[in-house]
Design an enzyme around this catalytic site. Structure first.
Site, PDB file in Angstrom:
ATOM      1  N   ASP A  31       0.868  -1.181   0.000  1.00 14.83           N
ATOM      2  CA  ASP A  31       0.000   0.000   0.000  1.00 14.83           C
ATOM      3  C   ASP A  31       0.902   1.228   0.000  1.00 14.83           C
ATOM      4  O   ASP A  31       2.116   1.127   0.233  1.00 14.83           O
ATOM      5  CB  ASP A  31      -0.895   0.006   1.250  1.00 14.83           C
ATOM      6  N   SER A  32       0.292   2.387  -0.234  1.00 10.01           N
ATOM      7  CA  SER A  32       1.068   3.618  -0.177  1.00 10.01           C
ATOM      8  C   SER A  32       1.469   3.939   1.261  1.00 10.01           C
ATOM      9  O   SER A  32       2.362   4.738   1.498  1.00 10.01           O
ATOM     10  CB  SER A  32       0.230   4.776  -0.722  1.00 10.01           C
ATOM     11  N   CYS A  35     -11.024   3.067  -0.514  1.00  7.68           N
ATOM     12  CA  CYS A  35      -9.621   3.368  -0.210  1.00  7.68           C
ATOM     13  C   CYS A  35      -9.341   2.607   1.076  1.00  7.68           C
ATOM     14  O   CYS A  35     -10.138   2.676   2.024  1.00  7.68           O
ATOM     15  CB  CYS A  35      -9.421   4.866  -0.003  1.00  7.68           C
ATOM     16  N   THR A  36      -8.233   1.889   1.100  1.00  4.53           N
ATOM     17  CA  THR A  36      -7.974   1.025   2.258  1.00  4.53           C
ATOM     18  C   THR A  36      -7.654   1.814   3.534  1.00  4.53           C
ATOM     19  O   THR A  36      -7.605   1.245   4.621  1.00  4.53           O
ATOM     20  CB  THR A  36      -6.856   0.021   1.947  1.00  4.53           C
ATOM     21  N   HIS A  37      -7.447   3.111   3.397  1.00  2.00           N
ATOM     22  CA  HIS A  37      -7.249   3.940   4.594  1.00  2.00           C
ATOM     23  C   HIS A  37      -8.587   4.249   5.290  1.00  2.00           C
ATOM     24  O   HIS A  37      -8.596   4.590   6.469  1.00  2.00           O
ATOM     25  CB  HIS A  37      -6.606   5.282   4.212  1.00  2.00           C
ATOM     26  N   CYS A  44      -4.356  -1.761  -1.860  1.00  2.00           N
ATOM     27  CA  CYS A  44      -4.485  -0.337  -2.164  1.00  2.00           C
ATOM     28  C   CYS A  44      -5.307  -0.221  -3.439  1.00  2.00           C
ATOM     29  O   CYS A  44      -4.963  -0.826  -4.459  1.00  2.00           O
ATOM     30  CB  CYS A  44      -3.076   0.222  -2.378  1.00  2.00           C
ATOM     31  N   ASN A  45      -6.381   0.549  -3.358  1.00  2.00           N
ATOM     32  CA  ASN A  45      -7.239   0.712  -4.540  1.00  2.00           C
ATOM     33  C   ASN A  45      -6.517   1.462  -5.638  1.00  2.00           C
ATOM     34  O   ASN A  45      -6.636   1.144  -6.816  1.00  2.00           O
ATOM     35  CB  ASN A  45      -8.503   1.475  -4.158  1.00  2.00           C
ATOM     36  N   TYR A 104      -0.674   8.357  -2.814  1.00  2.00           N
ATOM     37  CA  TYR A 104      -0.655   8.019  -4.237  1.00  2.00           C
ATOM     38  C   TYR A 104      -1.776   8.766  -4.979  1.00  2.00           C
ATOM     39  O   TYR A 104      -1.620   9.160  -6.120  1.00  2.00           O
ATOM     40  CB  TYR A 104      -0.922   6.520  -4.424  1.00  2.00           C
ATOM     41  N   GLY A 105      -2.899   8.882  -4.296  1.00  2.00           N
ATOM     42  CA  GLY A 105      -4.142   9.305  -4.942  1.00  2.00           C
ATOM     43  C   GLY A 105      -4.162  10.676  -5.575  1.00  2.00           C
ATOM     44  O   GLY A 105      -5.077  10.999  -6.342  1.00  2.00           O
ATOM     45  N   GLU A 115      -2.428   8.714   7.860  1.00  2.00           N
ATOM     46  CA  GLU A 115      -0.967   8.519   7.779  1.00  2.00           C
ATOM     47  C   GLU A 115      -0.221   9.219   8.896  1.00  2.00           C
ATOM     48  O   GLU A 115       0.865   8.806   9.275  1.00  2.00           O
ATOM     49  CB  GLU A 115      -0.439   9.062   6.445  1.00  2.00           C
TER      50      GLU A 115
HETATM   51  N1  DGL Z   1      -4.780   3.305   0.537  1.00  2.00           N
HETATM   52  C1  DGL Z   1      -4.799   3.648  -0.806  1.00  2.00           C
HETATM   53  C2  DGL Z   1      -6.041   3.243  -1.545  1.00  2.00           C
HETATM   54  O1  DGL Z   1      -6.639   2.269  -1.162  1.00  2.00           O
HETATM   55  C3  DGL Z   1      -4.209   4.938  -1.299  1.00  2.00           C
HETATM   56  C4  DGL Z   1      -4.163   6.154  -0.466  1.00  2.00           C
HETATM   57  C5  DGL Z   1      -3.254   7.192  -1.102  1.00  2.00           C
HETATM   58  O2  DGL Z   1      -2.047   7.004  -1.008  1.00  2.00           O
HETATM   59  O3  DGL Z   1      -3.741   8.143  -1.721  1.00  2.00           O
HETATM   60  O4  DGL Z   1      -6.407   3.829  -2.513  1.00  2.00           O
END
Ligand code: DGL
Length: 309
Positions: free
Chosen positions: A71-72, A242-244, A134-135, A103-104, A210
């Site tokens: 994941d990011s 989003c996994t967060h 991570c999506n 990442y997003g 984060e």
């Molecule tokens: N956790 C990630 C996801 O599921 C990305 C979050 C990010 O880095 O923007 O998309």
């Protein structure tokens, strides 16, 4: 010819007997340099030993059944938790690309390049499969499968399957990063199943998770500003794409107006024949260890190790 002497002459310079006094003289004169050198040496030695002991040396153990989970940042731990519950006998290496998080909000090419690097790293160190926890990375699942020989599991396709089977009204909301929303990865799949998707780009939620700032007024404000429309969308399902976001579930729940909240899932199933006991999980971050340790408190006590990728 006379040269200006910038440093004092070294006593006993050319004599064998003078070696010891010369060394002490040097250490005395350059104490801070010597200290810095040894502390740098010690840090690198510790890191190398850790990686060698845990990744390389354990390769004999891990290469039998070691799944890379990426994941990011710490969000992918929400997927790791599910994997550990379902398949407790698997070894996992969790890799958080914290230095490139989020990442997003980055361009697609940059995200793809980073994810390739992480998969390469894991493959090189013996991973038999990789779970994209991570999506935003999962947008590239197809391209990654073409590029790499090891099995790669994403979270978007399996989540869409569950959502399509679950929604009664065929109207759902997607809360995801800007990149995931923009990619159309969810909308295309769900539209093909006759499901309408109302989109909520929520990249602004990620830094709160984060940086361990979940319980702050700022976090509440940002969620309120982003989800103000959600209660009026008339959806029966809200996807935390989003996994967060499962970490923020309690804060998102007041906006869903009775809809069911769905977290991401993956269709990974261990295909390894030999299972080591007890299973191990190692945690790596490309960022700062302490920050990752703090940000993952909700998961449990983790000791991340730093790795340069
Ligand atoms: N956790 C990630 C996801 O599921 C990305 C979050 C990010 O880095 O923007 O998309």
């Amino acid at each position: 010819m006379i040269y200006a002497r910038t440093k004092p002459a070294i006593p006993f310079k050319n004599t064998y007997l003078g070696f010891k006094p010369c060394l002490f003289w040097y250490i005395k004169k350059n104490a801070s340099d010597v200290l810095a050198f040894f502390s740098m040496f010690y840090t690198h030695f510790r890191l190398l030993m850790f990686i060698n002991c845990n990744v390389m040396a354990n390769k004999s153990v891990l290469s039998q059944n070691f799944v890379g989970v990426i994941d990011s940042g710490v969000g992918g731990l929400t997927i790791l938790q599910k994997l550990q519950e379902q398949y407790p006998n698997c070894n996992y290496v969790y890799l958080a690309d914290s230095v490139y998080c989020p990442y997003g909000t980055k361009p697609f090419e940059q995200i793809f390049a980073r994810v390739c690097k992480l998969v390469e790293f894991l493959q090189r160190n013996g991973a038999l499969a990789v779970v994209l926890a991570c999506n935003t990375a999962s947008i590239f699942a197809g391209k990654l499968r073409e590029k790499f020989s090891l099995p790669i599991y994403d979270v978007i396709a399996p989540t869409c399957k569950v959502v399509a089977a679950m929604t009664r009204t065929k109207r759902v909301a997607l809360l995801a990063t800007n990149a995931t929303v923009k990619s159309g990865a969810y909308s295309e799949r769900l539209n093909n199943c006759g499901v309408t998707v109302v989109l909520f780009p929520c990249s602004s939620f990620v830094p709160f998770v984060e940086n361990n700032l979940i319980d702050t007024a700022d976090c509440e404000e940002v969620i309120a500003a982003s989800l103000g429309e959600l209660p009026h969308c008339n959806v029966d399902t809200v996807i935390l794409g989003c996994t967060h976001f499962p970490v923020l579930k309690n804060k998102i729940a007041p906006y869903v107006n009775g809809a069911k909240i769905i977290e991401c899932c993956t269709d990974f199933q261990p295909f390894f024949s030999s299972i080591e006991k007890p299973a191990k999980t190692l945690f790596f971050t490309t960022g700062v260890r302490k920050t990752a340790n703090l940000a993952s408190r909700w998961y449990g006590k983790i000791q991340f190790e730093h790795v340069d990728i």
